[in-house]
Design a protein around this motif. Structure first.
Motif, PDB file in Angstrom:
ATOM      1  N   VAL A 181       0.814  -1.217   0.000  1.00  0.00           N
ATOM      2  CA  VAL A 181       0.000   0.000   0.000  1.00  0.00           C
ATOM      3  C   VAL A 181       0.850   1.271   0.000  1.00  0.00           C
ATOM      4  N   LYS A 182       1.949   1.289   0.734  1.00  0.00           N
ATOM      5  CA  LYS A 182       2.803   2.485   0.778  1.00  0.00           C
ATOM      6  C   LYS A 182       3.479   2.733  -0.568  1.00  0.00           C
ATOM      7  N   PHE A 183       3.961   1.657  -1.197  1.00  0.00           N
ATOM      8  CA  PHE A 183       4.585   1.797  -2.515  1.00  0.00           C
ATOM      9  C   PHE A 183       3.567   2.234  -3.557  1.00  0.00           C
ATOM     10  N   ASP A 184       2.373   1.637  -3.502  1.00  0.00           N
ATOM     11  CA  ASP A 184       1.348   1.939  -4.499  1.00  0.00           C
ATOM     12  C   ASP A 184       0.966   3.421  -4.479  1.00  0.00           C
ATOM     13  N   ARG A 185       1.001   4.025  -3.309  1.00  0.00           N
ATOM     14  CA  ARG A 185       0.667   5.449  -3.203  1.00  0.00           C
ATOM     15  C   ARG A 185       1.731   6.343  -3.829  1.00  0.00           C
ATOM     16  N   MET A 186       2.915   5.786  -4.074  1.00  0.00           N
ATOM     17  CA  MET A 186       4.008   6.562  -4.655  1.00  0.00           C
ATOM     18  C   MET A 186       4.132   6.378  -6.163  1.00  0.00           C
ATOM     19  N   VAL A 187       3.328   5.456  -6.726  1.00  0.00           N
ATOM     20  CA  VAL A 187       3.395   5.147  -8.150  1.00  0.00           C
ATOM     21  C   VAL A 187       2.129   5.655  -8.831  1.00  0.00           C
ATOM     22  N   THR A 230      13.112  -6.859 -12.375  1.00  0.00           N
ATOM     23  CA  THR A 230      13.958  -7.215 -13.518  1.00  0.00           C
ATOM     24  C   THR A 230      13.905  -6.125 -14.581  1.00  0.00           C
ATOM     25  N   SER A 231      12.835  -5.350 -14.607  1.00  0.00           N
ATOM     26  CA  SER A 231      12.738  -4.245 -15.570  1.00  0.00           C
ATOM     27  C   SER A 231      13.875  -3.249 -15.335  1.00  0.00           C
ATOM     28  N   LEU A 232      14.126  -2.924 -14.072  1.00  0.00           N
ATOM     29  CA  LEU A 232      15.219  -2.008 -13.743  1.00  0.00           C
ATOM     30  C   LEU A 232      16.575  -2.681 -13.914  1.00  0.00           C
ATOM     31  N   LEU A 233      16.641  -3.953 -13.558  1.00  0.00           N
ATOM     32  CA  LEU A 233      17.913  -4.684 -13.653  1.00  0.00           C
ATOM     33  C   LEU A 233      18.366  -4.822 -15.109  1.00  0.00           C
ATOM     34  N   PHE A 234      17.439  -5.178 -15.986  1.00  0.00           N
ATOM     35  CA  PHE A 234      17.793  -5.404 -17.393  1.00  0.00           C
ATOM     36  C   PHE A 234      17.967  -4.083 -18.144  1.00  0.00           C
ATOM     37  N   GLY A 235      17.197  -3.080 -17.785  1.00  0.00           N
ATOM     38  CA  GLY A 235      17.324  -1.760 -18.391  1.00  0.00           C
ATOM     39  C   GLY A 235      17.246  -1.779 -19.907  1.00  0.00           C
ATOM     40  N   ASP A 253       8.784   5.614 -11.426  1.00  0.00           N
ATOM     41  CA  ASP A 253       8.260   5.718 -10.064  1.00  0.00           C
ATOM     42  C   ASP A 253       8.890   4.686  -9.146  1.00  0.00           C
ATOM     43  N   ASP A 254       9.207   3.511  -9.691  1.00  0.00           N
ATOM     44  CA  ASP A 254       9.808   2.453  -8.870  1.00  0.00           C
ATOM     45  C   ASP A 254      11.173   2.870  -8.328  1.00  0.00           C
ATOM     46  N   VAL A 255      11.933   3.607  -9.133  1.00  0.00           N
ATOM     47  CA  VAL A 255      13.247   4.076  -8.673  1.00  0.00           C
ATOM     48  C   VAL A 255      13.077   4.987  -7.462  1.00  0.00           C
ATOM     49  N   VAL A 256      12.107   5.885  -7.534  1.00  0.00           N
ATOM     50  CA  VAL A 256      11.850   6.820  -6.436  1.00  0.00           C
ATOM     51  C   VAL A 256      11.342   6.077  -5.195  1.00  0.00           C
ATOM     52  N   ALA A 257      10.462   5.078  -5.437  1.00  0.00           N
ATOM     53  CA  ALA A 257       9.858   4.342  -4.324  1.00  0.00           C
ATOM     54  C   ALA A 257      10.794   3.302  -3.720  1.00  0.00           C
ATOM     55  N   GLY A 258      11.872   2.976  -4.427  1.00  0.00           N
ATOM     56  CA  GLY A 258      12.804   1.967  -3.938  1.00  0.00           C
ATOM     57  C   GLY A 258      12.372   0.554  -4.240  1.00  0.00           C
ATOM     58  N   ILE A 310       8.153  -6.878 -18.967  1.00  0.00           N
ATOM     59  CA  ILE A 310       7.514  -5.885 -19.829  1.00  0.00           C
ATOM     60  C   ILE A 310       6.517  -5.058 -19.018  1.00  0.00           C
ATOM     61  N   TYR A 311       5.726  -5.728 -18.202  1.00  0.00           N
ATOM     62  CA  TYR A 311       4.751  -5.051 -17.335  1.00  0.00           C
ATOM     63  C   TYR A 311       5.442  -4.048 -16.415  1.00  0.00           C
ATOM     64  N   GLY A 312       6.571  -4.450 -15.848  1.00  0.00           N
ATOM     65  CA  GLY A 312       7.272  -3.600 -14.893  1.00  0.00           C
ATOM     66  C   GLY A 312       7.843  -2.331 -15.494  1.00  0.00           C
TER      67      GLY A 312
END
Length: 275
Positions: free
Chosen positions: A40-46, A172-177, A163-168, A155-157
């Motif tokens: 819930v906390k992450f979802d509020r940041m995305v 694999t989306s970030l890992l593969f870039g 937003d995921d970078v900001v939320a921490g 692909i979904y990620g």
């Protein structure tokens, strides 16, 4: 695939498909509820997820927990329709369902854990039909499912990566870039190869391999050529198209069952002809 191997009657096969279809909807829904409760906390940041019922406050955590209890009760109602071996085997998936939301906090491979959870049904489906497990068939099929999950959920990620970078949040989306397409090409090839290995171990016929290698390969190639990992709308479109890939694999198995039974009927007719 167990229906192909065991030659079960059509009505029994339809019953199992309906049972597992209902179970998949219920338990994936339960998995989404668990995920939304924990995140819930992450979802509020995305941007894309901040309007989800729990994150937006439309549904309280207490009511979400009650709803989860109803989902799990419905899932249990489906589960007890299966044989004892499968009932106990299915319980083995619950740790993966529960820990998945936490994985994105500690590893860039949460999609792998998601694949372990989502594809447990490939193993359970076999045991429900056969009453046991043929690991030579089911392990490659399970591994293919995990590999496929890595493709579509990466692909979904990519929709949320900024937003995921900001939320921490890790993925694999970030890992593969920028190497995503090359890496997912390898996972796509692995998916097809493992499905074919499973089919080979199960004695599948020409319709199965022709459909998997033809339509299945073509669809995954189209996905990777069409997706723009920097465009959330395209990522969503390609992610949703994976229902078609699942349909292709189902069609491959079903076509092979029809082919097998048609040839069997012809053989029976030949054996009954007077000499």
């Amino acid at each position: 695939m167990a229906a192909f191997s065991g030659g079960i009657p059509v009505l029994d096969m339809a019953y199992m498909i309906a049972l597992f279809g209902a179970g998949a909807v219920i338990m994936r829904g339960a998995g989404c509820t668990i995920n939304d409760m924990w995140d819930v906390k992450f979802d509020r940041m995305v941007e894309r997820t901040k309007t989800r019922p729990i994150a937006s406050g439309i549904i309280s955590r207490k009511n979400a927990f009650i709803f989860l209890g109803a989902q799990l009760s419905a899932g249990l109602g489906v589960l007890v329709q299966l044989n004892p071996y499968t009932i106990f085997f299915c319980l083995g998936s619950m740790p993966f369902v529960v820990i998945y939301p936490f994985m994105k906090r500690i590893t860039y491979w949460p999609q792998f854990v998601l694949g372990l959870a989502f594809n447990w049904g490939a193993l359970a489906g076999w045991s429900a039909v056969a009453g046991g497990m043929d690991w030579s068939v089911t392990l490659p099929l399970y591994a293919a499912g995990v590999s496929w999950t890595l493709v579509y959920d990466t692909i979904y990620g990519h929709q949320d990566k900024r937003d995921d970078v900001v939320a921490g949040v890790k993925s694999t989306s970030l890992l593969f870039g920028d190497n995503t397409k090359s890496i997912l090409s390898a996972f796509s090839a692995s998916t097809i190869g493992l499905i074919c290995l499973s089919g080979y171990m199960n004695g599948q016929g020409i319709p199965f391999f022709a459909t998997v290698l033809g339509a299945g390969c073509s669809h995954l190639i189209w996905q990777l050529k069409s997706v723009n990992i920097n465009d959330p709308a395209t990522c969503w479109k390609i992610f949703k198209s994976n229902t078609w890939f699942g349909g292709i694999i189902f069609a491959a198995i079903f076509a092979d069952i029809l082919y097998q039974r048609y040839n069997s009927d012809d053989g029976d007719k030949d054996n009954t002809e007077p000499s």
